[in-house]
Every structure is written in structure tokens, then in C-alpha cells.
Enzyme design. Structure first.
Site, short mmCIF file in Angstrom:
data_model
loop_
_atom_site.label_atom_id
_atom_site.label_comp_id
_atom_site.label_asym_id
_atom_site.label_seq_id
_atom_site.Cartn_x
_atom_site.Cartn_y
_atom_site.Cartn_z
N THR A 9 66.97 -38.38 -49.29
CA THR A 9 67.17 -39.54 -48.41
C THR A 9 67.63 -40.75 -49.21
O THR A 9 68.46 -41.54 -48.75
CB THR A 9 65.90 -39.90 -47.63
OG1 THR A 9 64.86 -40.38 -48.49
CG2 THR A 9 65.39 -38.71 -46.83
N ALA A 44 63.05 -33.80 -51.00
CA ALA A 44 63.45 -34.34 -49.70
C ALA A 44 63.53 -35.86 -49.74
O ALA A 44 64.47 -36.47 -49.20
CB ALA A 44 62.48 -33.89 -48.61
N TYR A 45 62.56 -36.48 -50.38
CA TYR A 45 62.57 -37.94 -50.51
C TYR A 45 63.80 -38.39 -51.30
O TYR A 45 64.50 -39.33 -50.91
CB TYR A 45 61.29 -38.39 -51.21
CG TYR A 45 61.19 -39.87 -51.45
CD1 TYR A 45 61.00 -40.76 -50.40
CD2 TYR A 45 61.25 -40.39 -52.74
CE1 TYR A 45 60.90 -42.13 -50.62
CE2 TYR A 45 61.15 -41.75 -52.98
CZ TYR A 45 60.96 -42.61 -51.91
OH TYR A 45 60.87 -43.97 -52.15
N ALA A 46 64.06 -37.72 -52.42
CA ALA A 46 65.22 -38.06 -53.23
C ALA A 46 66.52 -37.87 -52.46
O ALA A 46 67.48 -38.63 -52.64
CB ALA A 46 65.24 -37.23 -54.51
#
Length: 241
Positions: free
Chosen positions: A153, A149-151
Site C-alpha cells: 500500500t 501487504a502494508y508495504a
């Protein structure tokens, strides 16, 4: 005349070190922060004590009204804006299957919408010779589990950066992104045991974690002399692949 820089997320972590480095380079720095006024003022005090010029301004990067006020105040106070560095961001880790979608929405709001809102003001206001520097991550490249999820964004930020550089044609403003690898900040160590940290420390051929100063050095280059680097994502990770 001193160049004027806004650093979002400038009160802590990589952002604070970036703010201090740009001030050391002779730039006037506005430390933009979300909520911790004491920490922001501490960063400003440290810059002033070292002989630099700085002030703090509170703004939620995802709130377009607050961000507009940040830019307007900076222009009124210092006469213009030359550099904008987007270090503000949050990182919530989980396997994709287990991620709370509320956490995904929080990251998207700060990391994607926040970068977009700040970039929108930046490209409207940066003076010729200016630099816009977004923050991505090397995780988009090295594919570490739990970072999906971080990647996601940060991948959005990569695309935004590359296109925006072309949209700035004729303005003499560079647009780049810095993509740190594992970097020894409080944010990085959250939720990691010593074995995980040790393994990450050995991943780069230089066999250590990055330090905030390593990242600030890259930002300093892009914010100053690097006028022929444009529309790039710079992987500042010590050679991790």
C-alpha cells in the site's frame, strides 16, 4: 498571514505530533480524524493551550464526499489551504501466505484510496507556495518480513507522490512523501515482543527507535522552508538500510 494546514490522522500517534509541530511553527491546523472525537478535541485543546490555532473535523479519508466537506469547511473557516499532510493510515501485519484478504482490503481502502482522495482535493485547492506531504514507510526499502501487504500500500503512495509532483508543474506546490522507519508510536508496538523492539532499536546506527518528534521535524521542513525539495520520498529512519 498564517499558513493553513490540514493533517489527516491528526488526533494521535505521529499525526498528532505533526499537528502540534506545525502549530508551533505558526500554522493554523485542522486536525482531521476518523472517529474518536474526544481524542481529536484533546489534540486541539493542547495546541490552543500552547498558543496555537486549531480546530477538528471528522472525515473518513476514503470517502470523497466527507473529504470534500473537510476541505470546503477549512477554506470557509480560514480562507484557504497551504499545507496538507496525510498521516492517516492503518497497519495490519502477517506473512503474505496467511494474510486475510479482508485485512488487505482495509489497508488498501485507508492507505491507498484514502491518500488518493485527499490528494485529489489537495491539488485542486492548495494555494501557490503550498506543500502536499504524503506518508510512506521505510519498509518498502528495508524489506521486513510480515509487512508485505502494508508495504504494497505504501509503495503505491510512493508512485502516486512522484507522478503528482510532475502533474503540479507551474503551480508552485511541492509534493513529497515522508517514509519513517521504526518509530515509537502505539501503532508500532502492537503485536511486538520486547526482543523484536530491542532488535529494531539497534538497527539504526544511532541505536534507538525514531520518535514522533523526529518525523514531525521532517514534515515541518517540507511544509515550510523546503521549497526546492520536490517529488521525493524522504527516508526518515536514522540510517536503517
Amino acid at each position: 498571514m498564517s499558513r493553513v494546514a490540514i493533517v489527516t490522522g491528526g488526533s494521535g500517534g505521529i499525526g498528532r505530533v505533526v499537528a502540534e509541530r506545525l502549530a508551533k511553527d505558526g500554522q493554523t491546523v485542522v486536525v482531521a480524524y476518523a472517529g474518536n472525537a474526544e481524542r481529536a478535541e484533546d489534540a486541539v485543546d493542547a495546541i490552543i493551550a500552547a498558543g496555537g490555532t486549531a480546530s477538528a473535523f471528522q472525515a473518513d479519508v476514503a470517502d470523497e464526499t466527507q473529504v470534500e466537506a473537510l476541505f470546503e469547511d477549512t477554506e470557509k473557516r480560514y480562507g484557504g489551504i497551504d499545507v496538507v499532510v496525510n498521516t492517516a493510515g492503518i497497519m495490519l501485519l502477517s506473512p503474505l501466505a496467511d494474510l486475510d484478504l479482508a485485512d488487505f482490503d482495509r489497508m488498501h481502502r485507508t492507505n491507498v484510496r484514502g491518500t488518493f482522495v485527499v490528494d485529489q482535493q489537495a491539488v485542486r485547492r492548495l494555494r501557490p507556495g503550498g506543500a502536499l506531504i504524503n506518508f510512506s514507510t521505510s519498509v518498502t526499502h528495508i524489506a521486513v518480513p510480515n509487512y508485505s501487504a502494508y508495504a504494497a500500500t505504501k509503495g503505491a503512495i510512493d508512485g502516486m507522490t512522484l507522478i503528482l509532483a510532475k502533474e503540479m508543474r507551474g503551480r508552485d506546490v511541492t509534493v513529497n512523501a515522508v517514509a519513517p522507519g521504526p518509530t515509537a508510536t502505539p501503532l508500532y508496538f502492537i503485536g511486538k515482543d520486547q526482543e523484536t523492539v530491542d532488535r529494531a532499536s539497534k538497527a539504526a546506527p544511532l541505536e534507538r527507535l525514531g520518535q514522533p518528534d523526529d518525523i514531525a521535524e521532517v514534515v515541518s521542513f517540507l511544509a515550510g522552508p523546503a521549497r526546492w525539495i520536490n517529488g521525493q520520498v524522504i527516508y526518515a529512519n536514522g540510517g536503517v538500510v
